[in-house]
Write an enzyme that holds these catalytic residues in place. Structure first.
Site, mmCIF file in Angstrom:
data_model
loop_
_atom_site.group_PDB
_atom_site.id
_atom_site.type_symbol
_atom_site.label_atom_id
_atom_site.label_comp_id
_atom_site.label_asym_id
_atom_site.label_seq_id
_atom_site.Cartn_x
_atom_site.Cartn_y
_atom_site.Cartn_z
ATOM 1 N N ASN A 156 3.466 -32.541 -13.356
ATOM 2 C CA ASN A 156 3.032 -31.308 -12.029
ATOM 3 C C ASN A 156 4.196 -29.843 -12.185
ATOM 4 O O ASN A 156 3.284 -29.580 -11.955
ATOM 5 C CB ASN A 156 3.828 -32.342 -10.971
ATOM 6 C CG ASN A 156 2.584 -33.046 -10.587
ATOM 7 O OD1 ASN A 156 0.763 -32.714 -10.513
ATOM 8 N ND2 ASN A 156 2.362 -34.083 -9.599
ATOM 9 N N ASP A 198 5.468 -38.299 -11.519
ATOM 10 C CA ASP A 198 5.696 -36.747 -11.849
ATOM 11 C C ASP A 198 6.064 -36.027 -10.826
ATOM 12 O O ASP A 198 5.636 -35.134 -10.754
ATOM 13 C CB ASP A 198 5.002 -36.472 -12.941
ATOM 14 C CG ASP A 198 3.607 -35.994 -12.796
ATOM 15 O OD1 ASP A 198 3.100 -36.617 -11.137
ATOM 16 O OD2 ASP A 198 2.245 -35.252 -13.042
ATOM 17 N N PHE A 220 -6.416 -34.155 -14.257
ATOM 18 C CA PHE A 220 -5.820 -33.953 -14.566
ATOM 19 C C PHE A 220 -4.671 -34.770 -15.434
ATOM 20 O O PHE A 220 -4.161 -34.281 -16.725
ATOM 21 C CB PHE A 220 -4.722 -33.250 -13.607
ATOM 22 C CG PHE A 220 -3.375 -32.309 -14.085
ATOM 23 C CD1 PHE A 220 -2.962 -31.164 -14.461
ATOM 24 C CD2 PHE A 220 -2.184 -33.506 -13.555
ATOM 25 C CE1 PHE A 220 -1.795 -30.976 -15.254
ATOM 26 C CE2 PHE A 220 -0.835 -33.038 -14.032
ATOM 27 C CZ PHE A 220 -0.740 -31.355 -14.671
ATOM 28 N N ASN A 221 -4.336 -36.059 -14.976
ATOM 29 C CA ASN A 221 -3.305 -37.355 -15.652
ATOM 30 C C ASN A 221 -4.161 -37.552 -16.686
ATOM 31 O O ASN A 221 -3.367 -37.901 -17.636
ATOM 32 C CB ASN A 221 -3.413 -37.986 -14.994
ATOM 33 C CG ASN A 221 -2.181 -37.597 -13.209
ATOM 34 O OD1 ASN A 221 -1.455 -36.879 -13.290
ATOM 35 N ND2 ASN A 221 -2.520 -38.720 -11.946
ATOM 36 N N HIS A 250 -3.657 -38.137 -3.127
ATOM 37 C CA HIS A 250 -4.632 -38.980 -4.826
ATOM 38 C C HIS A 250 -3.096 -40.418 -4.833
ATOM 39 O O HIS A 250 -3.347 -41.363 -4.665
ATOM 40 C CB HIS A 250 -4.118 -38.287 -6.387
ATOM 41 C CG HIS A 250 -4.878 -36.904 -5.939
ATOM 42 N ND1 HIS A 250 -6.165 -37.078 -6.480
ATOM 43 C CD2 HIS A 250 -5.046 -35.521 -5.661
ATOM 44 C CE1 HIS A 250 -6.601 -35.686 -6.221
ATOM 45 N NE2 HIS A 250 -5.530 -34.775 -6.183
ATOM 46 N N ASP A 251 -2.179 -39.858 -5.414
ATOM 47 C CA ASP A 251 -1.511 -41.328 -6.226
ATOM 48 C C ASP A 251 -0.298 -41.964 -5.004
ATOM 49 O O ASP A 251 -0.425 -43.453 -5.584
ATOM 50 C CB ASP A 251 0.130 -40.371 -6.765
ATOM 51 C CG ASP A 251 -0.173 -39.039 -7.570
ATOM 52 O OD1 ASP A 251 -0.952 -39.888 -8.271
ATOM 53 O OD2 ASP A 251 0.571 -38.449 -7.566
ATOM 54 N N THR A 301 1.745 -43.171 -12.299
ATOM 55 C CA THR A 301 0.929 -41.761 -11.144
ATOM 56 C C THR A 301 1.007 -39.942 -11.970
ATOM 57 O O THR A 301 0.618 -39.104 -11.150
ATOM 58 C CB THR A 301 1.167 -41.227 -9.923
ATOM 59 O OG1 THR A 301 2.627 -41.479 -10.417
ATOM 60 C CG2 THR A 301 1.897 -42.789 -8.930
ATOM 61 N N ASP A 330 2.866 -37.357 -5.306
ATOM 62 C CA ASP A 330 3.893 -38.352 -6.308
ATOM 63 C C ASP A 330 4.687 -39.099 -4.924
ATOM 64 O O ASP A 330 5.375 -40.300 -4.936
ATOM 65 C CB ASP A 330 4.259 -38.256 -7.530
ATOM 66 C CG ASP A 330 3.695 -37.388 -8.177
ATOM 67 O OD1 ASP A 330 3.260 -38.649 -9.468
ATOM 68 O OD2 ASP A 330 2.773 -36.085 -8.508
HETATM 69 C C1 BDR Z 1 -3.287 -35.784 -10.338
HETATM 70 O O1 BDR Z 1 -2.757 -34.746 -10.777
HETATM 71 C C2 BDR Z 1 -1.766 -34.370 -10.666
HETATM 72 O O2 BDR Z 1 -1.475 -33.030 -9.423
HETATM 73 C C3 BDR Z 1 -1.170 -35.425 -9.028
HETATM 74 O O3 BDR Z 1 0.526 -35.668 -8.857
HETATM 75 C C4 BDR Z 1 -1.877 -36.221 -9.028
HETATM 76 O O4 BDR Z 1 -1.098 -37.412 -9.603
HETATM 77 C C5 BDR Z 1 -4.667 -36.028 -9.817
HETATM 78 O O5 BDR Z 1 -5.288 -34.591 -10.679
HETATM 79 CA CA CA Z 2 1.315 -37.191 -9.897
#
Ligand code: BDR
Ligand code: CA
Length: 310
Positions: free
Chosen positions: A40, A11, A165-166, A239-240, A124, A16
């Protein structure tokens, strides 16, 4: 050994984008395509961002749009961190690359069913496309090597005390995937919060001086500014790309096989990945959870990944 065939469901999103960069030109990975989620930003924006990244970095793979909404919830976006476009901070050249006409869910199913080798699916973003693919065609499960996801946490969340979040974008989708008897490797906040893009990292990548380093430095500068404004500290968690770094060199993270359940109770812990690290419940173990990360090894992988571009 044959390259590992992968589908990246994402996303984009600043982090990402770096995952795509890393996956797009690695000699050990065969990127079959990108499948796109909302997350996102809304689907039209994350899709456009994916096309822009591929066009700019000359990553010639199909980009397929997926479902616009989570299975039950309404769409939640993360514009505070990723901005109005979902990828604020870089002016891409005029967009010519077009979407592949296949729906992301169909692309996932067809690619997996038609492949002689097993396929690894990386997510991701929210896990909606993969969950729906599993529901629509459960036969794909047999031909999936592994699902590697960025999401969750065995400690705290980043959008609620409990949830990441994801996962919180679509807990029901994550629930389906985690209950599908697949090999699951969960790269959660516990490790991704350790790879922080401090200014010295931006300087280090900037020195590579190619189009990928330009993309990295510009995107990460804005990512850091937004992160500082929202969370009050400098150094965004990248993160991703940890998912792809793990595929390139599994020794970059240490994992533990545990029982992990997704909270779909709609209470205060909705979206939590409950990881039974100490095996209190003696339930079947269904997920490898990332416990530690070798931070320097990770940055070396990022540096090498950027250097592969012209
Ligand atoms: C995840 O949330 C998104 O904002 C980032 O791209 C990542 O995948 C982190 O919590
Ligand atoms: Ca992401």
């Amino acid at each position: 050994m044959a390259n590992r065939k992968i589908i990246l469901d994402c996303d984009p999103g600043h982090d990402d984008a770096i995952a795509i960069l890393l996956a797009g030109k690695n000699p050990t990975l065969d990127l079959l395509g990108l499948t796109i989620e909302s997350g996102n930003q809304t689907l039209d924006k994350t899709g456009r961002n994916a096309l822009n990244i591929c066009q700019f970095l000359e990553i010639d793979v199909p980009v397929c749009l997926g479902v616009e909404k989570p299975i039950i919830k309404e769409v939640e976006i993360c514009d505070a961190i990723h901005g109005e476009t979902g990828l604020d901070g870089f002016d891409f050249p005029r967009l010519k690359k077009q979407f592949d006409q296949r729906h992301a869910v169909n692309f996932i199913i067809e690619s997996i069913l038609s492949s002689k080798e097993k396929i690894t699916v990386i997510t991701t973003g929210p896990m909606t496309n993969l969950a729906l693919a599993i529901k629509l065609e459960p036969k794909i499960i047999e031909n999936i090597e592994e699902v590697v996801l960025m999401g969750g946490s065995y400690q705290n969340g980043n959008v609620s005390p409990a949830a990441e979040f994801n996962i919180l974008c679509d807990p029901e989708a994550a629930y389906i995937v985690f209950n599908s008897n697949l090999k699951i490797t969960m790269i959660g906040l516990d490790v991704t919060r350790q790879v922080l893009v401090y200014p010295n990292i931006i300087d280090r990548m900037d020195k590579i001086n190619n189009k990928a380093s330009l993309l990295f430095t510009k995107l990460m500068t804005v990512f850091n500014e937004n992160q500082k404004r929202v969370f009050g500290f400098l150094g965004s968690p990248l993160h991703d790309p940890v998912t792809i770094a793990y595929l390139i060199d599994p020794s970059v993270i240490e994992t533990k096989l545990v029982n992990c359940t997704i909270d779909i109770s709609h209470g205060p812990s909705y979206g939590r990945t409950n990881c039974d690290i100490f095996d209190y419940l003696k339930k079947p173990k269904n997920a490898y959870i990332a416990m530690n990360i070798d931070v320097e090894k990770f940055w070396n992988i990022i540096e090498k990944g950027i250097s592969r571009y012209k």
